[in-house]
Structures are given as C-alpha cells and as structure tokens.
Write a protein that holds these residues in place. Structure first.
Motif, mmCIF file in Angstrom:
data_model
loop_
_atom_site.group_PDB
_atom_site.id
_atom_site.type_symbol
_atom_site.label_atom_id
_atom_site.label_comp_id
_atom_site.label_asym_id
_atom_site.label_seq_id
_atom_site.Cartn_x
_atom_site.Cartn_y
_atom_site.Cartn_z
ATOM 1 N N ASP A 8 -0.425 55.188 41.599
ATOM 2 C CA ASP A 8 -1.446 54.258 41.131
ATOM 3 C C ASP A 8 -2.736 54.537 41.903
ATOM 4 O OD1 ASP A 8 -1.158 53.064 43.651
ATOM 5 O OD2 ASP A 8 -0.471 51.132 42.869
ATOM 6 N N HIS A 9 -3.711 53.659 41.747
ATOM 7 C CA HIS A 9 -5.016 53.845 42.387
ATOM 8 C C HIS A 9 -4.933 53.844 43.916
ATOM 9 C CE1 HIS A 9 -4.244 49.555 41.983
ATOM 10 N NE2 HIS A 9 -4.990 49.388 43.058
ATOM 11 N N ALA A 10 -3.909 53.226 44.475
ATOM 12 C CA ALA A 10 -3.761 53.173 45.933
ATOM 13 C C ALA A 10 -2.967 54.349 46.481
ATOM 14 C CB ALA A 10 -3.092 51.866 46.349
ATOM 15 N N GLU A 37 -9.800 55.727 41.422
ATOM 16 C CA GLU A 37 -9.744 54.534 42.264
ATOM 17 C C GLU A 37 -9.719 53.247 41.458
ATOM 18 O OE1 GLU A 37 -13.029 54.623 44.974
ATOM 19 O OE2 GLU A 37 -12.206 56.307 46.102
ATOM 20 N N GLN A 38 -9.961 53.337 40.146
ATOM 21 C CA GLN A 38 -9.971 52.134 39.319
ATOM 22 C C GLN A 38 -8.575 51.525 39.281
ATOM 23 O OE1 GLN A 38 -11.547 53.723 35.644
ATOM 24 N NE2 GLN A 38 -13.555 52.846 36.092
ATOM 25 N N SER A 39 -8.518 50.223 39.408
ATOM 26 C CA SER A 39 -7.249 49.525 39.456
ATOM 27 C C SER A 39 -6.418 49.787 38.201
ATOM 28 C CB SER A 39 -7.497 48.021 39.603
ATOM 29 O OG SER A 39 -6.272 47.339 39.705
ATOM 30 N N VAL A 40 -5.165 50.180 38.426
ATOM 31 C CA VAL A 40 -4.200 50.403 37.352
ATOM 32 C C VAL A 40 -2.913 49.685 37.734
ATOM 33 C CG1 VAL A 40 -5.190 52.640 36.674
ATOM 34 C CG2 VAL A 40 -3.339 52.572 38.361
ATOM 35 N N ASP A 41 -1.998 49.589 36.801
ATOM 36 C CA ASP A 41 -0.738 48.888 37.038
ATOM 37 C C ASP A 41 0.355 49.880 37.417
ATOM 38 O OD1 ASP A 41 -1.971 46.481 36.395
ATOM 39 O OD2 ASP A 41 -1.474 46.675 34.272
ATOM 40 N N TYR A 42 0.878 49.756 38.627
ATOM 41 C CA TYR A 42 1.889 50.695 39.124
ATOM 42 C C TYR A 42 3.123 50.800 38.238
ATOM 43 C CZ TYR A 42 4.109 46.552 41.135
ATOM 44 O OH TYR A 42 4.696 45.332 41.302
ATOM 45 N N CYS A 65 2.311 54.576 45.827
ATOM 46 C CA CYS A 65 1.341 53.488 45.713
ATOM 47 C C CYS A 65 0.903 53.134 47.135
ATOM 48 C CB CYS A 65 1.905 52.296 44.941
ATOM 49 S SG CYS A 65 3.306 51.431 45.679
#
Length: 152
Positions: A8-10, A37-42, A65
């Motif tokens: 994911d983004h992290a 870096e855009q927030s996505v759903d793991y 993640c």
C-alpha cells in the motif's frame, strides 16, 4: 521461483527496494502495486497478491504496508493462504519450517531495507520441514480454514 508482491502507500518504497533484490536472487517478480504515496486500501493489494498465489500463478507472495499487520490480517482471510508477519530473522526461518507459509508480510515503518532483504532471503531459502508434527499442525489449520470458509 515466481513471487507476487504488493504494497500500500505506506509500504511501496520498501517494495521498490525489494523487487530488484528478488530479481538479483534470480526470482521472477510480479509487482502488483501500489506505486504512490496517495492513500489506498491495503486489503485490495493483499487480495490481489493472494489470488495469484492461490491460483498458482505465483509460488509465493510478499505484502508490505506500514506495520504489516493489516496486510497479514487481510491475507489470512483468503482460503489457501498462510501469511506470517515477520520482523526478525528467527521468525522468517521458523515460519517456513514449521508453518509452511506461502505469503510474507512486512512493515516498512518497522524494519529497514537491509533487515527486510535478509528476512526475505531466509524465508525464500528455507524449506518446510515436513516433519510429522508440523505437517499435522498445518493440516489442522487447513481443516479450520475449510470449516469456517464461506465458500462451498
């Protein structure tokens, strides 16, 4: 070995270090994202990687993640997946020898690239012991999976 990898983004920055490392080890890598870096759903990335493993399109999967926790929870909801969250070398070896894991979860915010690479190397090189007690335990996990599966 063919490895499906997702983050994911992290976790994408660590993924971007791991992909060439896996290739240098001689593995075929399928990078299933994300790359920003855009927030996505793991869970979206965990399911995509796990589907590749369950379908036999990949031998193993790696998920990254921020902590590895969310990815490992999502992955272990997929029938046929045995995912371990690992942040140390001993666990990397034990989870293959004892649990025959097919997916590895890592936390980018927990470990650095060097430790991650060594964990992955050990995890990929360590065979399942196939000892009677470990096989029996893995079979019990498979029975639980079947018992609680929503699929017929």
């Amino acid at each position: 070995m063919k490895i499906a990898i997702g983050a994911d983004h992290a976790g994408y920055r660590l993924k971007d270090v791991i992909v060439p490392f896996l290739q240098e080890l001689g593995h075929e890598v399928e990078d299933l994202g994300c790359n920003c870096e855009q927030s996505v759903d793991y869970p979206d990335y965990a399911i995509t990687v796990c589907d590749r493993v369950v379908q036999g399109a990949a031998d193993r999967g790696i998920l990254i993640c921020g902590t590895g926790i969310g990815m490992s929870i999502a992955a272990n909801k997929v029938p046929g997946i045995r995912c371990a969250l690992v942040h140390d070398l001993f666990s990397a070896k034990a989870t293959r020898e004892h649990n025959d894991t097919n997916v590895l979860a890592l936390g980018e915010r927990v470990i650095g690239p060097g430790v991650a690479q060594e964990i992955i190397r050990i995890w990929l090189e360590t065979p399942f012991s196939e000892g009677e007690r470990h096989t029996g335990r893995v079979n019990k996990v498979k029975e639980l999976e079947h018992r609680f599966s929503l699929q017929p």
